[in-house]
Design a protein around this motif. Structure first.
Motif, PDB file in Angstrom:
ATOM      1  N   UNK A 333       0.813  -1.221   0.000  1.00  0.00           N
ATOM      2  CA  UNK A 333       0.000   0.000   0.000  1.00  0.00           C
ATOM      3  C   UNK A 333       0.839   1.260   0.000  1.00  0.00           C
ATOM      4  N   UNK A 334       2.061   1.173   0.491  1.00  0.00           N
ATOM      5  CA  UNK A 334       2.890   2.384   0.582  1.00  0.00           C
ATOM      6  C   UNK A 334       3.920   2.501  -0.521  1.00  0.00           C
ATOM      7  N   UNK A 354      11.481  -2.651  -7.417  1.00  0.00           N
ATOM      8  CA  UNK A 354      11.902  -2.054  -6.162  1.00  0.00           C
ATOM      9  C   UNK A 354      10.736  -1.212  -5.619  1.00  0.00           C
ATOM     10  N   UNK A 356       8.540   1.732  -4.936  1.00  0.00           N
ATOM     11  CA  UNK A 356       8.264   2.964  -5.697  1.00  0.00           C
ATOM     12  C   UNK A 356       8.610   2.838  -7.182  1.00  0.00           C
ATOM     13  N   UNK A 563       1.370  11.559  -6.393  1.00  0.00           N
ATOM     14  CA  UNK A 563       2.050  10.353  -5.908  1.00  0.00           C
ATOM     15  C   UNK A 563       3.203  10.737  -5.000  1.00  0.00           C
ATOM     16  N   UNK A 564       3.622   9.796  -4.215  1.00  0.00           N
ATOM     17  CA  UNK A 564       4.807   9.977  -3.363  1.00  0.00           C
ATOM     18  C   UNK A 564       5.984  10.449  -4.219  1.00  0.00           C
ATOM     19  N   UNK A 565       6.771  11.408  -3.722  1.00  0.00           N
ATOM     20  CA  UNK A 565       7.876  11.911  -4.546  1.00  0.00           C
ATOM     21  C   UNK A 565       8.881  10.835  -4.953  1.00  0.00           C
ATOM     22  N   UNK A 566       8.851   9.712  -4.282  1.00  0.00           N
ATOM     23  CA  UNK A 566       9.796   8.647  -4.650  1.00  0.00           C
ATOM     24  C   UNK A 566       9.358   7.894  -5.908  1.00  0.00           C
ATOM     25  N   UNK A 571       6.529  12.221 -10.876  1.00  0.00           N
ATOM     26  CA  UNK A 571       6.970  13.561 -10.480  1.00  0.00           C
ATOM     27  C   UNK A 571       6.401  14.589 -11.459  1.00  0.00           C
TER      28      UNK A 571
ATOM     29  N   UNK B 424      18.305  -0.786  -2.149  1.00  0.00           N
ATOM     30  CA  UNK B 424      17.998  -1.892  -3.067  1.00  0.00           C
ATOM     31  C   UNK B 424      18.936  -3.073  -2.845  1.00  0.00           C
ATOM     32  N   UNK B 597      15.926   7.158   2.287  1.00  0.00           N
ATOM     33  CA  UNK B 597      14.509   7.454   2.166  1.00  0.00           C
ATOM     34  C   UNK B 597      14.270   8.953   2.028  1.00  0.00           C
ATOM     35  N   UNK B 600      14.456  11.398  -2.147  1.00  0.00           N
ATOM     36  CA  UNK B 600      13.525  11.960  -3.130  1.00  0.00           C
ATOM     37  C   UNK B 600      12.896  13.268  -2.665  1.00  0.00           C
ATOM     38  N   UNK B 632      11.834  18.685   1.498  1.00  0.00           N
ATOM     39  CA  UNK B 632      10.757  18.432   2.434  1.00  0.00           C
ATOM     40  C   UNK B 632      11.404  18.057   3.761  1.00  0.00           C
ATOM     41  N   UNK B 636       7.584  11.320   3.206  1.00  0.00           N
ATOM     42  CA  UNK B 636       6.168  11.162   2.850  1.00  0.00           C
ATOM     43  C   UNK B 636       5.836   9.675   2.917  1.00  0.00           C
ATOM     44  N   UNK B 637       4.817   9.326   3.693  1.00  0.00           N
ATOM     45  CA  UNK B 637       4.494   7.911   3.859  1.00  0.00           C
ATOM     46  C   UNK B 637       3.453   7.422   2.872  1.00  0.00           C
ATOM     47  N   UNK B 638       2.534   8.297   2.495  1.00  0.00           N
ATOM     48  CA  UNK B 638       1.447   7.826   1.632  1.00  0.00           C
ATOM     49  C   UNK B 638       1.945   7.657   0.208  1.00  0.00           C
ATOM     50  N   UNK B 639       1.375   6.667  -0.461  1.00  0.00           N
ATOM     51  CA  UNK B 639       1.756   6.442  -1.852  1.00  0.00           C
ATOM     52  C   UNK B 639       0.994   7.404  -2.761  1.00  0.00           C
ATOM     53  N   UNK B 676      13.925  16.710  -9.258  1.00  0.00           N
ATOM     54  CA  UNK B 676      12.604  17.335  -9.344  1.00  0.00           C
ATOM     55  C   UNK B 676      12.754  18.848  -9.148  1.00  0.00           C
TER      56      UNK B 676
END
Lengths: 679, 679
Positions: A333-334, A354, A356, A563-566, A571, B424, B597, B600, B632, B636-639, B676
């Motif tokens: 989910x994340x 991987x 993201x 979306x998450x910046x990762x 982006x 990774x 982490x 990004x 930031x 950021x945790x949310x996808x 970005x």
């Protein structure tokens, strides 16, 4: 009409005989199956849901049978109608034409055709049978039932004395059967798993246990005596997880604990198989499930392994399993799921990438993997009653699964990209794949859909999905219950839920408030509930009596999603979602038309109003959205430019969007879900 | 000192004997090889460049021998010194340790070791030998030469009577030799190609034609009598293009037209091989080269095929070849090349993707493919004298090739991603790969580099690359020429070019003005030239006499670069380039340190000043850049989030950047090229 809690023993005493087919639910609202003798008051075949969790000690929710819920006149009713009218029969034709039944008939001498199709071809027949089984629960169809019974007869006819059935490994290839190398590539247990799933589904639809008995003979006669952890037996690796959840469903249906134990042994992995590390990752088996720390390898295998593991948890309560499932779900989910609910980003190995790594045009997002995602979340939801799992299910169902079948029900996606350029020469929707796993998987999913709308719990009822429908079932107390939904979901956010009970009773109706609903209102018998939180089940506890109307209003304003910046490819982009439906732009709807090279030139405003209009004649009826943006008036030829260099001129443009699931149902065109923002 | 244009016949009369090694260039500036008898005035082994285009009718430019250009005290001199001091000897150790020479010795009984390494392992020995050959042109090294000669002796010792040499297919596997299935997978012709390339390079370095004679025996004795288009001969597919350019170089060296014709036959593809369409795409062979319309399949194969085809064009002038090469080059430069000059986006199949499919973290960008890109563009440049090809060469050389070897010369990249997350678990730089194609390929490239700085043409001299150096050579008229460069390129944009001629003569010096130089100035003998255009060769035609100083000033201001909007992963991002050097951010240089982490979360301002500082102690001396941006403050945790939702807080940050080629030379850290933009 009380449903009694019986011992497993009395429950099994019913299942032991070959049950005669029971009359289906009558139009009168009285259910034929409730007239069964008292000794069968345990979940008979007729009462079992998509899963039978009636006796699962660590399941919080119980399934409601597919036949107990009737969808009519709404979004999913149309899809299911197409499924029965077009998909199931046309896929049957395709399966026959490509020799998938000849593979069986050849072994009894009824066909001279050579073996055709890949090693896992039998599984497609089984998934097709499972679709039929779910379809028959909603509406009897003697001709279809006749076809299914003929098919089952032809399958069972090839069973060897020790129970073995697999058209690829009967005959010349017998010597290769179930060695570790063929277990890892031969898909024998995968085929057996689908046979078992089809057999329990068909038993639940008709009471006919012919196929299930054959499946049990396979396990009892061939697998259990020869394979297992004991020193004098050979090791098992599932190769492509599927057998695990199928065995546990067989355990639930028969009460025979040996099937659960076998599933546990397979989930544990047998070190004697000596798989290489990359095989373990790719195949998602061979080491204890509880050693996993992230989603990896083949996505369908990963999702099916998670299904089996969740089923195992619901039967055993093994805390190590739950811990692992939570870790993997968080990864899903994340970091691993498309906004469409699709999973498995990489074409290479049909695999998770991987964290993201979620490319759009190159997305694999196999239809089967999105289905596996929904199946897994259905199990996680059953274990917990937590709405986060239902949110993922709904996301996958309306988008990454629903995209997998054309609107007319005859073309299927294997991969479900989130952007597409037709100049690539690839065709995404096709009537047939030599590996045709996805089409019958989509068919069985749509056919079983009524079974996903509700669950019961000891303290009441859960409402998961919304569509025009009627449920006739009972609370776990045995109190008869009828719930109707009147709605134009997913195009409108209002749902009128009518809850009717036979006897007044205090219990809770857990109403799912979708995570995407920014502002939601719930009225119970005309009275507003104060605190309604998105992404939760709203518990409505009261003494229910007669008919009570629950009015729901979810927030269907179109929302731009980031979306998450990762997520590298998202982006500077936004996606559009309205309710549960994720949108996309198709080139043919834009001012520049189908010019594929022009397509990347469109950009969306990062905020501002979105206009929606329901168009009944477009794509079987969809809400079309338009949103302000811009387009470059010339295509860009250079690959790289100095940032200060003169930029191609830009002019305002109105971007037109349709639901993602409906893309590629007109002439082939460019498509993208994630739109660059005007910058 | 006039170089005479001799007939091919008289040229060959020299090459026919086993030439004795000639003295290398003396410190006095008089060249021993010019003392050869007059009959050898055609390009002797000593006069030949990386390519010998002296007699190529459709080449506009001629190569200058590696030995004629001395790099000293500059950017590439350091790299070449490391190459000779560390890379070549340590790779030799690795090759021995992994049994690559035992494979040869086993066949003469001098080793008991079993065959080791993949089917193409011989090629690594040949590429290593080629590195040695180029290194010896710059500086004699008796010990290294002794090692090379021993190696050559051990190679030639296994030659079978019909000329066949390949350690994988001698012995037990002899029966599989050169059938179509092994041609497509066995890399026999690929190994032979590298043997021939090593042999011509070694001949050009030392005059020793032992290996070249063995190569000719292989072609003359084994290939030509048995394989070819004739009905009584068997078909050839190259499997992995390489043999084509190697045969043409052998033709150029020996004048034997049969080698050119064989190359032409292979480039044409033999339909009798009956390759499957996906084999043709992947292997870049089997159908006429002139049927290609885009870059596809295995990237190294594609680049090497283009090299062979360009060589073939330069010998034959076949217009269909040129047309195809132009189409493919446009595809390369407009849709398929990373900003680093790397090519081949996909790991799956090590292949080109669709147009504009250029992922960053997942980029394959094999070092060998970037080298192949440079080799191809070198040939396109030779055919035309057009600066667009030199721009691509320079981009690949400074970035996507240079990144492939660690600064200490002992670790190598196989893939060269443009973003990296160390969580990774992947290690990008390694001392050894079982498929170790890239390390000796990098070594031969750096060793041969002096040969890429200049070309001659009938009307004068071309200056392609800039670094501290001295060239001693002659115009095509035979007039002796000395060109020195004084510069701190690529860190500074000023180059002081001194052109000295033995005799006054009117000719043109074509000075390359790089495409990235926004403002450039050229002064000839103190006088400014009015119109200096980036991305072109500036023709300075005059009567040159004695010493003339040409002062060049290129624009080294740091530039933000944007990508074509069709490159999905670069949307909303910028890259930084300064001169020919592409930059990247490494996590350990940023304020948040190595927290992967957090990486990004950094964003760059889309404009504004960039500050540069040369740091002699950082990464062997690099210009470090810093540019204003933001980060930031929370991960950021949310996808996925609704666009209007509360965003993670952002604060200003100074982004630190180092040259991309130097990444991953300190502790492992996150890295990204495309940043970005603050939005």
């Amino acid at each position: 009409m009380r449903r009694l809690t019986l011992t497993r023993r009395s429950f099994l005493s019913l299942a032991a005989g070959t049950a005669a087919a029971q009359p289906l639910m009558g139009a009168t609202g009285s259910w034929g199956w409730l007239d069964e003798p008292a000794a069968s008051a345990a979940p008979s075949w007729h009462d079992q849901g998509v899963l039978d969790l009636a006796h699962s000690p660590y399941a919080k929710l119980r399934n409601v049978p597919v036949r107990a819920v009737t969808l009519s006149g709404g979004f999913w009713a149309r899809r299911r109608k197409t499924n029965v009218a077009s998909s199931i029969p046309s896929m049957h034709e395709e399966l026959l034409e490509h020799g998938r039944m000849d593979n069986f008939l050849r072994l009894t001498g009824a066909s001279n055709a050579p073996q055709r199709g890949p090693v896992y071809s039998d599984s497609d027949i089984y998934k097709w049978l499972e679709s039929v089984a779910f379809a028959l629960q909603s509406q009897d169809d003697p001709a279809l039932r006749q076809t299914a019974e003929t098919t089952i007869r032809e399958i069972v006819a090839i069973q060897e004395p020790d129970g073995y059935i697999n058209t690829y490994y009967q005959g010349d290839r017998k010597k290769d059967r179930m060695t570790v190398p063929t277990q890892t590539r031969g898909h024998e247990l995968y085929c057996l798993g689908h046979m078992l799933q089809a057999s329990t589904a068909y038993y639940r639809a008709t009471g006919d246990r012919t196929l299930m008995d054959a499946g049990m003979r396979f396990v009892d006669g061939y697998i259990l005596p020869n394979f297992g952890p004991e020193a004098d037996k050979r090791p098992i690796v599932s190769g492509h997880p599927e057998i695990e959840m199928a065995l546990i469903e067989l355990y639930r249906t028969t009460g025979e604990r040996k099937y659960l134990e076998l599933a546990g042994y397979i989930l544990q992995g047998d070190p004697r198989a000596e798989l290489r590390p990359e095989q373990i990752v790719y195949m998602n088996c061979g080491v204890p499930f509880t050693t996993k720390t992230k989603l990896q390898g083949h996505a369908v295998r990963a999702m099916y392994a998670c299904c089996g593991a969740t089923d195992y948890y619901m039967e055993t309560g093994d805390a190590a399993y739950w811990k692992t499932l939570e870790v993997l779900w968080k990864d899903l989910a994340q970091a691993q799921m498309y906004v469409t609910g699709g999973v498995g980003a990489r074409s290479a190995g049909e695999a998770f990438g991987e964290d993201y790594e979620l490319p759009n045009a190159q997305a694999y997002g196999e239809s089967c993997a999105a289905i596996g995602n929904m199946m897994w979340n259905w199990r996680m939801l059953a274990a917990t009653g937590e709405a986060r799992f239902a949110d993922v299910m709904e996301r996958a169902l309306y988008n990454g699964i629903n995209s997998g079948m054309s609107l007319d029900g005859t073309l299927y996606c294997y991969r479900n990209p989130l952007a597409f350029d037709p100049t690539s020469g690839e065709h995404i929707r096709n009537p047939w794949y030599d590996t045709t796993c996805c089409p019958p998987n989509l068919e069985r999913t749509f056919a079983s859909l009524p079974g996903y709308f509700y669950s019961t719990a000891t303290d009441g009822l859960y409402v998961h999905l919304y569509d025009n429908s009627e449920m006739r079932w009972a609370l776990e107390s045995g109190n008869g219950l009828r719930v109707t939904q009147k709605t134009n979901y997913p195009w409108e956010g209002n749902v009128r839920l009518t809850v009717a009970v036979d006897q007044p009773e205090e219990f809770t109706v857990y109403v799912r408030v979708p995570g995407w609903s920014r502002e939601s209102r719930v009225l119970v018998a005309g009275k507003a509930i104060a605190e309604v939180r998105a992404g939760e089940y709203l518990p409505v506890r009261r003494r229910w009596s007669g008919e009570t109307v629950v009015e729901l209003a979810f927030d269907m304003r179109p929302e731009l999603v980031t979306a998450n910046p990762a997520v590298a490819e998202d982006t500077g982009r936004v996606a559009m979602q309205r309710g549960p439906v994720v949108y996309c732009m198709e080139g043919l709807d834009q001012t520049k038309g189908t010019d594929a090279r022009a397509f990347p030139l469109y950009m969306a405003n990062a905020s501002g109003a979105t206009h929606g209009e329901y168009k009944p004649d477009v794509l079987d009826g969809v809400m079309v959205l338009s949103h302000a943006g811009a387009k470059r008036t010339e295509s860009v030829d250079t690959l790289y430019a100095l940032a200060g260099a003169e930029k191609a001129p830009v002019e305002p443009a109105e971007l037109k969007m349709i639901p993602y699931y409906a893309w590629d149902n007109r002439e082939e065109s460019s498509m993208q879900v994630w739109m660059p923002v005007v910058g």
